[in-house]
Design an enzyme around this catalytic site. Structure first.
Site, PDB file in Angstrom:
ATOM      1  CG  ASN A  68      58.750   7.565  39.212  1.00  0.00           C
ATOM      2  OD1 ASN A  68      59.398   6.603  38.300  1.00  0.00           O
ATOM      3  ND2 ASN A  68      57.815   8.363  38.895  1.00  0.00           N
ATOM      4  NE  ARG A 115      24.144  15.963   4.319  1.00  0.00           N
ATOM      5  CZ  ARG A 115      23.921  17.353   3.777  1.00  0.00           C
ATOM      6  NH1 ARG A 115      24.332  17.391   2.750  1.00  0.00           N
ATOM      7  NH2 ARG A 115      23.131  17.962   4.445  1.00  0.00           N
TER       8      ARG A 115
END
Ligand code: UD1
Ligand code: MG
Length: 467
Positions: free
Chosen positions: A388, A15
């Site tokens: 960077n 379920r």
């Protein structure tokens, strides 16, 4: 007396309508099954035994080292599930405590009370073979009914589908948690008859005991602890209860939670007293927060270490460390490996990743600092970017103590600004800058003459308040 927990976790969880096994669905940061294991850990030192079936690889991987596993290849009922643990536990345990992996609201004190009832019965010479929890509630739906005789002694558990109309009215119910005398359990499990549904019901062990004239003890459990989870609606309901419990524990420890209705704190988060959590904040994972801190409104924190007196306003921070009196926000972002030293100020729209900002660094507006080391009391002007990544490798930027980075400076890594170095607004710094040197322009070059230490007209708006 060796007590071993056996936790049933083999069910499909149909379920839930999910690709994930039901017991792996998380509640406040921990899969359902982990709540069950943690509770078992509070009852006794022996590694619990998990009966697994559907999705067992995921369950076993998650709980590796914290449980032993037995496989139930076919789901033939709760009695059959327990039977799978017999080869492992026969002769290895005196008491077997059976519980479910889908009942995370059960409190450890309730489980311990059941074990105590069983032990007390043994000590009193009653030789119980079984003690079980019962619960009384108005909504009996789905639960097995407890049938007692005229003297009040338990006779049987009858599954809802098998109840007579009178039995259906019974409000004393079976949560499914039992403490068994191990030797008796293993000797009698095969007495369980096959049900009309084609399953072996563990509940039938009550009838087996009664037929042998054995004692069965019961222990009342709080009604709100025994709701199992079968659907995502129940998952949300159970999460709400657990969330409330966690918030209340923090409040009772001295944390102010301004609005519990909109505050989400996962299990395991630590918070010091006199810290205030403003609405809309979510604290996740391995997060530790010190005393007198302010979090939120609307901050999300994942796996962070936050010191005393820090402020995290409306920010998204993960895997970061903030030392005392550091502050960020509104609208700041910290990523993995961000480390803000004592008293760092990070204002709006800044992002820091894998970098250390030394004590007192000031970074007021719109900057990205990645793979960098920034010395104490440096000033990072608005719009500063560490470039960077060149598309292949990540490179490091070093900014020295007391450096003054002008607005909109691009620092093309690898690059180093010496202590006290300064950059003019809009500089693109491609080469290292010597200590106490001013550079400017594109690409940045040293100014001909050494600058006086007064604020430069090129320095942008981020001068520290003292300058
Ligand atoms: C069971 C009890 C019922 C009780 C209810 C409380 C039985 C026969 N009935 O019913 O009296 O009121 O729990 O919630 O025990 N499981 C396995 N292998 C199996 C079957 C089940 O591991 O073959 C596990 C499930 O994953 C689950 C637990 O056992 O965690 C309970 O199974 P479930 O099918 O939900 O039992 P109920 O019908 O709810
Ligand atoms: Mg059930």
């Amino acid at each position: 007396m060796r007590l071993v927990n056996v936790i049933l976790a083999a069910g499909f969880g149909t379920r839930m309508k999910s690709d994930l096994p039901k017991v792996m669905h998380p509640l406040l940061g921990r899969p359902m099954v982990e709540w069950a294991v943690r509770m078992a850990e509070t009852v006794g030192p022996e590694l619990p035994v998990l009966v697994v079936g559907y999705g067992r690889e995921l369950v076993e991987q998650h709980l590796d080292g914290r449980a032993r596993f037995v496989h139930q290849p076919e789901l033939l009922g709760t009695g059959h599930a327990v039977q799978q643990a017999a080869p492992l536990l026969r002769g290895q345990a005196d008491v077997v405590l059976v519980s479910y992996a889908d009942m995370p609201l059960l409190r450890s004190q309730t489980l311990r009370a059941l074990a105590d009832t069983f032990r007390a019965g043994q000590a009193a010479g009653e030789a119980p073979v079984l003690a079980m929890l019962t619960v009384t509630r108005d909504d009996p739906q789905g639960f097995g009914r407890i049938v007692r005789d005229a003297r009040g002694e338990i006779q049987a558990i009858v599954e809802e589908a098998d109840c007579t109309p009178e039995q259906r009215q019974i409000r004393e119910l079976n949560p499914g948690i039992y403490c068994f005398d191990a030797e008796w359990l293993w000797a009698n499990l095969d007495q369980i008859p096959l049900s009309a549904k084609g399953e072996y019901y563990l509940t039938d062990m009550v009838g087996v005991a009664v037929a042998q004239g054995k004692r069965v003890l019961t222990q009342e459990a709080p009604a709100e602890e025994v709701d199992g989870i079968n659907t995502r609606v129940q998952l949300a309901q159970a999460t709400a209860v657990l969330r409330r419990r966690i918030l209340e524990a923090h409040m009772l420890n001295g944390v102010t939670v301004i609005d519990p209705a909109t505050t989400y704190i996962e299990d395991g988060v630590e918070i010091g007293s006199d810290t205030v959590i403003w609405p809309g904040s979510h604290l996740h994972g391995q997060t530790r927060i010190g005393r007198h801190a302010v979090i939120g409104p609307y901050s999300q924190v994942f796996d962070c270490e936050i010191g005393d007196h820090c402020r995290v306003i409306c920010s998204y921070i993960e895997g970061a460390r903030l030392e005392t009196h550091a502050e960020i926000g509104p609208f700041g972002r910290l990523r993995k490996g961000a480390h803000l030293g004592e008293g760092v100020h990070m204002g709006s729209f800044g992002e820091v990743k894998n970098s250390y900002l030394g004590p007192g660094v000031h970074m007021g507006h719109f900057s990205y600092i990645g793979d960098a080391q920034v010395g104490a009391h440096a000033n990072i002007g608005a719009g500063t970017i560490t470039c960077n990544y060149d598309g292949k490798v990540k490179s490091k930027t070093v900014i020295g103590e007391d450096a003054f980075v002008g607005s909109d400076t691009l620092l093309v890594a690898p690059v180093e600004l010496g202590p006290g170095a300064r950059t003019g607004a809009g500089s693109v710094v491609t080469r290292d800058v010597a200590p106490h040197t001013l550079v400017y322009g594109v690409p940045a070059r040293p100014a001909v003459k050494q600058e006086a230490p007064s604020p430069s007209p090129a320095a942008g708006e981020s001068a520290p308040p003292t300058a």
